[in-house]
Design a protein around this motif. Structure first.
Motif, PDB file in Angstrom:
ATOM      1  N   HIS A   1       4.721  46.252  50.374  1.00 59.87           N
ATOM      2  CA  HIS A   1       4.643  46.141  51.829  1.00 59.87           C
ATOM      3  C   HIS A   1       4.559  44.689  52.310  1.00 59.87           C
ATOM      4  CE1 HIS A   1       3.339  50.360  51.188  1.00 59.87           C
ATOM      5  NE2 HIS A   1       4.007  50.555  52.305  1.00 59.87           N
ATOM      6  N   LEU A   2       4.516  43.748  51.381  1.00 64.30           N
ATOM      7  CA  LEU A   2       4.486  42.343  51.772  1.00 64.30           C
ATOM      8  C   LEU A   2       5.893  41.844  52.081  1.00 64.30           C
ATOM      9  CD1 LEU A   2       1.998  40.858  49.132  1.00 64.30           C
ATOM     10  CD2 LEU A   2       1.529  41.448  51.525  1.00 64.30           C
ATOM     11  N   GLU A   3       5.974  40.769  52.860  1.00 62.22           N
ATOM     12  CA  GLU A   3       7.243  40.148  53.153  1.00 62.22           C
ATOM     13  C   GLU A   3       7.855  39.619  51.854  1.00 62.22           C
ATOM     14  OE1 GLU A   3       4.325  39.492  54.534  1.00 62.22           O
ATOM     15  OE2 GLU A   3       4.590  40.557  56.440  1.00 62.22           O
TER      16      GLU A   3
ATOM     17  N   THR B   1      -2.923  45.665  52.020  1.00 68.93           N
ATOM     18  CA  THR B   1      -1.842  44.740  52.388  1.00 68.93           C
ATOM     19  C   THR B   1      -2.350  43.657  53.326  1.00 68.93           C
ATOM     20  OG1 THR B   1      -0.155  46.435  52.075  1.00 68.93           O
ATOM     21  CG2 THR B   1       0.435  44.562  53.457  1.00 68.93           C
TER      22      THR B   1
ATOM     23  N   ALA C   1      -4.118  41.286  51.186  1.00 66.21           N
ATOM     24  CA  ALA C   1      -3.168  40.585  50.326  1.00 66.21           C
ATOM     25  C   ALA C   1      -2.487  39.433  51.067  1.00 66.21           C
ATOM     26  CB  ALA C   1      -2.121  41.559  49.792  1.00 66.21           C
ATOM     27  N   ARG C   2      -2.222  39.622  52.362  1.00 69.11           N
ATOM     28  CA  ARG C   2      -1.554  38.555  53.121  1.00 69.11           C
ATOM     29  C   ARG C   2      -2.420  37.295  53.200  1.00 69.11           C
ATOM     30  NH1 ARG C   2       0.318  42.938  56.839  1.00 69.11           N
ATOM     31  NH2 ARG C   2       2.525  43.257  56.340  1.00 69.11           N
TER      32      ARG C   2
ATOM     33  N   ASP D   1      -1.512  33.855  50.875  1.00 65.49           N
ATOM     34  CA  ASP D   1      -1.045  32.981  51.953  1.00 65.49           C
ATOM     35  C   ASP D   1      -0.461  31.697  51.370  1.00 65.49           C
ATOM     36  OD1 ASP D   1      -1.211  32.157  54.965  1.00 65.49           O
ATOM     37  OD2 ASP D   1      -2.153  30.500  53.877  1.00 65.49           O
TER      38      ASP D   1
ATOM     39  N   PHE E   1       2.931  45.507  45.529  1.00 67.49           N
ATOM     40  CA  PHE E   1       2.879  44.719  46.771  1.00 67.49           C
ATOM     41  C   PHE E   1       4.155  44.900  47.594  1.00 67.49           C
ATOM     42  CE2 PHE E   1       0.111  42.380  43.767  1.00 67.49           C
ATOM     43  CZ  PHE E   1      -1.094  42.538  44.437  1.00 67.49           C
TER      44      PHE E   1
ATOM     45  N   MET F   1       6.448  36.370  50.011  1.00 71.11           N
ATOM     46  CA  MET F   1       5.070  36.590  49.577  1.00 71.11           C
ATOM     47  C   MET F   1       5.019  37.657  48.489  1.00 71.11           C
ATOM     48  SD  MET F   1       1.715  37.596  51.885  1.00 71.11           S
ATOM     49  CE  MET F   1       1.664  36.016  52.716  1.00 71.11           C
ATOM     50  N   ARG F   2       5.838  38.684  48.614  1.00 72.00           N
ATOM     51  CA  ARG F   2       5.867  39.745  47.609  1.00 72.00           C
ATOM     52  C   ARG F   2       6.246  39.188  46.242  1.00 72.00           C
ATOM     53  NH1 ARG F   2       8.931  43.041  50.184  1.00 72.00           N
ATOM     54  NH2 ARG F   2      10.943  42.547  49.233  1.00 72.00           N
TER      55      ARG F   2
END
Length: 314
Positions: free
Chosen positions: A281-283, A106, A109-110, A114, A279, A286-287
């Protein structure tokens, strides 16, 4: 020569704006990439990328890889895939940072998804952000012994004729490729402008590990800086086993490419696990981007033939 692209200074009035129209930083980056074959972007353009968190995650995964606990590695002395998963051979790269079995996937991934980075990717490919396709996210690390890559173009064999080179160079790249330095780095060596021409007689006759080609440039990166480069620029890597090096090595494509990019992407094995991670756990924003880009990669895998390996270990 490609230099860091800075945001334009805002004009003081409308007259000045018309008289001294400055291209956007995205257009300036695209122009530099087209002209030189590479462009360095300063760290302050990507303020949401968490360098300390990336360093910690990269260090943990690299330690695991060297200990034989992460099988997705680039091993010495092989330059191109496929690589043996035997860490005792020596490690110079860590593959599949976004793999769901990576505890820190994660965090990586961020940086890969981005929002600002994706704006530059879309500008460099000249496509809409909705067309972007997830490809590869790997890491290049300090080798266990001195190691250098031969001069090469990623998608053109060294045995290619001048006509074959020019035929490939005339076609779109269909992707953006970059290195994000987690520490100061000077490993990438390029010949500016060579992405637009066939090799010269001198370049063809040179030793594959020739230390000095005419016009070459060592790309100097400060921690947090990003270099985007055309993967068919004539380039090599020179790695010092005595100096810490962790560079995130990514590529993102476009749905316009169709099967054109399939072999270069899928030969790394990303298709074996790409569908496994949602994904989650992404915001939220962004997810959604990540899932849409991943689905395009999954579809590429479904629609492509047995791609094999485009091996340049000649």
């Amino acid at each position: 020569m490609a230099t860091a692209v800075e945001p334009p200074t805002a004009p003081t009035n409308h007259t000045t704006a018309r008289a001294t129209a400055t291209p956007s930083p995205y257009a300036a980056a695209r122009a530099a990439l087209s002209r030189d074959g590479f462009v360095v972007l300063p760290a302050h353009l990507f303020l949401s990328i968490d360098l300390p968190a990336l360093r910690a995650a990269a260090s943990t995964l690299t330690v695991a890889a060297r200990a034989g606990h992460w099988p997705y590695i680039r091993t010495l002395p092989k330059q191109f895939p496929p690589w043996p998963s035997d860490a005792s051979l020596g490690v110079w790269g860590v593959q599949h940072l976004l793999h769901p079995s990576n505890p820190s996937h994660t965090i990586f991934a961020r940086s890969y998804f981005d929002a600002e980075l994706l704006k530059y990717v879309a500008a460099l490919i000249d496509c809409e952000e909705e067309e972007l396709t997830m490809e590869l996210y790997n890491m290049l690390v300090r080798p266990d012994r001195a190691f250098a890559l031969r001069w090469h173009r990623d998608d053109i064999l060294a045995s290619a004729t001048e006509e074959e080179e020019m035929d490939r160079l005339a076609r779109p790249a269909w992707h953006a490729q970059w290195n994000l330095a987690l520490y100061d780095d000077a490993s990438l060596v390029v010949v500016p402008g060579s992405h637009k021409r066939a090799r010269t007689p001198e370049e063809r006759a040179a030793d594959p590990y020739e230390p000095h080609l005419p016009g070459q440039k060592v790309v100097q990166l400060k921690a947090g800086e990003v270099v985007f480069y055309n993967n068919n620029i004539l380039h090599r890597g020179v790695y010092d086993e005595g100096r810490e090096r962790m560079t995130l090595h990514g590529s993102i494509g476009t749905a316009r490419a169709g099967k054109e990019r399939a072999r270069n992407v899928l030969q790394h094995g990303v298709g074996e696990w790409a569908a496994e991670d949602d994904f989650g756990h992404l915001e939220a924003g962004m997810r959604a981007r990540a899932r849409a880009m991943r689905e395009k990669l999954v579809e590429l895998g479904r629609s492509s033939w047995e791609v094999g390996f485009y091996s340049k270990d000649e």
